[in-house]
Scaffold this motif. Sequence first.
Motif, mmCIF file in Angstrom:
data_model
loop_
_atom_site.group_PDB
_atom_site.id
_atom_site.type_symbol
_atom_site.label_atom_id
_atom_site.label_comp_id
_atom_site.label_asym_id
_atom_site.label_seq_id
_atom_site.Cartn_x
_atom_site.Cartn_y
_atom_site.Cartn_z
ATOM 1 N N THR A 126 0.807 -1.224 0.000
ATOM 2 C CA THR A 126 0.000 0.000 0.000
ATOM 3 C C THR A 126 0.839 1.273 0.000
ATOM 4 O OG1 THR A 126 -0.138 -0.155 2.419
ATOM 5 C CG2 THR A 126 -1.964 -1.094 1.145
ATOM 6 N N LEU A 127 2.035 1.238 0.599
ATOM 7 C CA LEU A 127 2.825 2.453 0.751
ATOM 8 C C LEU A 127 3.860 2.658 -0.347
ATOM 9 C CD1 LEU A 127 3.447 2.585 4.616
ATOM 10 C CD2 LEU A 127 1.460 3.317 3.300
ATOM 11 N N PHE A 128 4.526 1.611 -0.747
ATOM 12 C CA PHE A 128 5.615 1.772 -1.711
ATOM 13 C C PHE A 128 5.177 2.354 -3.054
ATOM 14 C CE2 PHE A 128 9.444 -0.866 -0.163
ATOM 15 C CZ PHE A 128 9.324 -0.301 1.100
ATOM 16 N N PRO A 129 4.027 1.925 -3.622
ATOM 17 C CA PRO A 129 3.622 2.514 -4.912
ATOM 18 C C PRO A 129 3.411 4.029 -4.850
ATOM 19 C CG PRO A 129 2.404 0.496 -4.496
ATOM 20 C CD PRO A 129 3.125 0.829 -3.223
ATOM 21 N N LEU A 130 3.105 4.543 -3.664
ATOM 22 C CA LEU A 130 2.923 5.991 -3.509
ATOM 23 C C LEU A 130 4.207 6.682 -3.070
ATOM 24 C CD1 LEU A 130 -0.514 5.930 -1.642
ATOM 25 C CD2 LEU A 130 -0.121 6.302 -4.081
ATOM 26 N N ALA A 131 5.012 5.996 -2.272
ATOM 27 C CA ALA A 131 6.204 6.633 -1.713
ATOM 28 C C ALA A 131 7.341 6.728 -2.722
ATOM 29 C CB ALA A 131 6.671 5.856 -0.485
ATOM 30 N N ILE A 132 7.519 5.700 -3.537
ATOM 31 C CA ILE A 132 8.676 5.677 -4.441
ATOM 32 C C ILE A 132 8.638 6.815 -5.467
ATOM 33 C CG2 ILE A 132 9.821 4.329 -6.256
ATOM 34 C CD1 ILE A 132 9.214 1.833 -4.599
ATOM 35 N N PRO A 133 7.526 7.019 -6.200
ATOM 36 C CA PRO A 133 7.529 8.154 -7.139
ATOM 37 C C PRO A 133 7.651 9.507 -6.444
ATOM 38 C CG PRO A 133 5.345 7.149 -7.021
ATOM 39 C CD PRO A 133 6.281 6.233 -6.313
ATOM 40 N N SER A 134 7.088 9.625 -5.243
ATOM 41 C CA SER A 134 7.211 10.888 -4.508
ATOM 42 C C SER A 134 8.653 11.132 -4.072
ATOM 43 C CB SER A 134 6.298 10.869 -3.276
ATOM 44 O OG SER A 134 4.937 10.778 -3.657
ATOM 45 N N LEU A 135 9.354 10.079 -3.723
ATOM 46 C CA LEU A 135 10.761 10.226 -3.350
ATOM 47 C C LEU A 135 11.588 10.706 -4.533
ATOM 48 C CD1 LEU A 135 11.299 7.074 -1.108
ATOM 49 C CD2 LEU A 135 11.386 9.448 -0.368
ATOM 50 N N PHE A 136 11.325 10.147 -5.714
ATOM 51 C CA PHE A 136 12.071 10.568 -6.899
ATOM 52 C C PHE A 136 11.735 12.013 -7.293
ATOM 53 C CE2 PHE A 136 12.733 5.987 -7.620
ATOM 54 C CZ PHE A 136 14.090 6.004 -7.922
ATOM 55 N N ALA A 137 10.483 12.406 -7.022
ATOM 56 C CA ALA A 137 10.074 13.773 -7.356
ATOM 57 C C ALA A 137 10.419 14.779 -6.257
ATOM 58 C CB ALA A 137 8.572 13.813 -7.617
ATOM 59 N N HIS A 138 10.843 14.277 -5.088
ATOM 60 C CA HIS A 138 11.201 15.129 -3.950
ATOM 61 C C HIS A 138 10.010 15.939 -3.439
ATOM 62 C CE1 HIS A 138 15.414 14.152 -4.539
ATOM 63 N NE2 HIS A 138 15.282 14.463 -5.820
ATOM 64 N N ARG A 139 8.794 15.425 -3.640
ATOM 65 C CA ARG A 139 7.591 16.067 -3.102
ATOM 66 C C ARG A 139 6.434 15.083 -3.180
ATOM 67 N NH1 ARG A 139 4.029 17.962 -7.048
ATOM 68 N NH2 ARG A 139 4.782 17.737 -9.201
ATOM 69 N N TRP A 140 5.382 15.350 -2.420
ATOM 70 C CA TRP A 140 4.202 14.488 -2.433
ATOM 71 C C TRP A 140 3.425 14.735 -3.718
ATOM 72 C CZ3 TRP A 140 2.643 10.205 -0.438
ATOM 73 C CH2 TRP A 140 1.286 9.853 -0.460
ATOM 74 N N LEU A 141 3.221 13.691 -4.517
ATOM 75 C CA LEU A 141 2.632 13.844 -5.840
ATOM 76 C C LEU A 141 1.120 13.689 -5.864
ATOM 77 C CD1 LEU A 141 5.205 11.799 -7.958
ATOM 78 C CD2 LEU A 141 5.035 14.285 -7.722
ATOM 79 N N PHE A 142 0.512 13.362 -4.719
ATOM 80 C CA PHE A 142 -0.905 13.000 -4.735
ATOM 81 C C PHE A 142 -1.719 13.979 -3.894
ATOM 82 C CE2 PHE A 142 1.867 9.318 -5.104
ATOM 83 C CZ PHE A 142 1.467 8.783 -6.315
#
Length: 203
Positions: free
Chosen positions: A22-38
Amino acid sequence: MLKPAEFFIVNLAISDLCMTGTLFPLAIPSLFAHRWLFDRLTCKYYAFCGVLFGLCSLTNLTVLSSVCCMKVCYPQYGNKFSSSHSRALLLCVWAYAFVFASAPLADWGSYGPEPYGTACCIDWKVANQEHRAISYIVSLFVFCYVIPCTLILISYTLILLTVKGARKAVQQHLSPQNKGSSAHRLIIKVQAHRKFYIKYKPT
């Protein structure tokens, strides 16, 4: 085919896998973008899942340590522990975690972005402004950290003391002095039987 204590190990694996899924699919792209994407709703969902599965794992470890302590230190009660008891305790584990995870959704505490902005969790800043948020964080600290950690520490301390006591008793039983005294007693018994046989042997 699972033994009662093994239910908790399986449940621990399930809660960890659910957290990963539940967490990794949301956390990984946000980590690469350096901000919360959702959006904010997804942020609350992320924080809820993190708290739910995290508390479930911690509570599960607490119950598992208590069950192991009961089986090792108090076998008269531990031997009565069955699979039905395990299932009932697992329901209590999930209910306990769900109550504290869903509390911020009912305005007791709050979920929000973490300080570094790439994930979401409990909003710690609100605790400086709202008394309900302070009470939630204090309750979370006491009931979901202090008490579980204390029970785990006590359980494994008792197990360690019991195992050390049992090992010491076995070593004393198998010590060379005890072996020598046992052999001495055996020789005395054999000599006594031999004298008895010589005295009363049939002619």
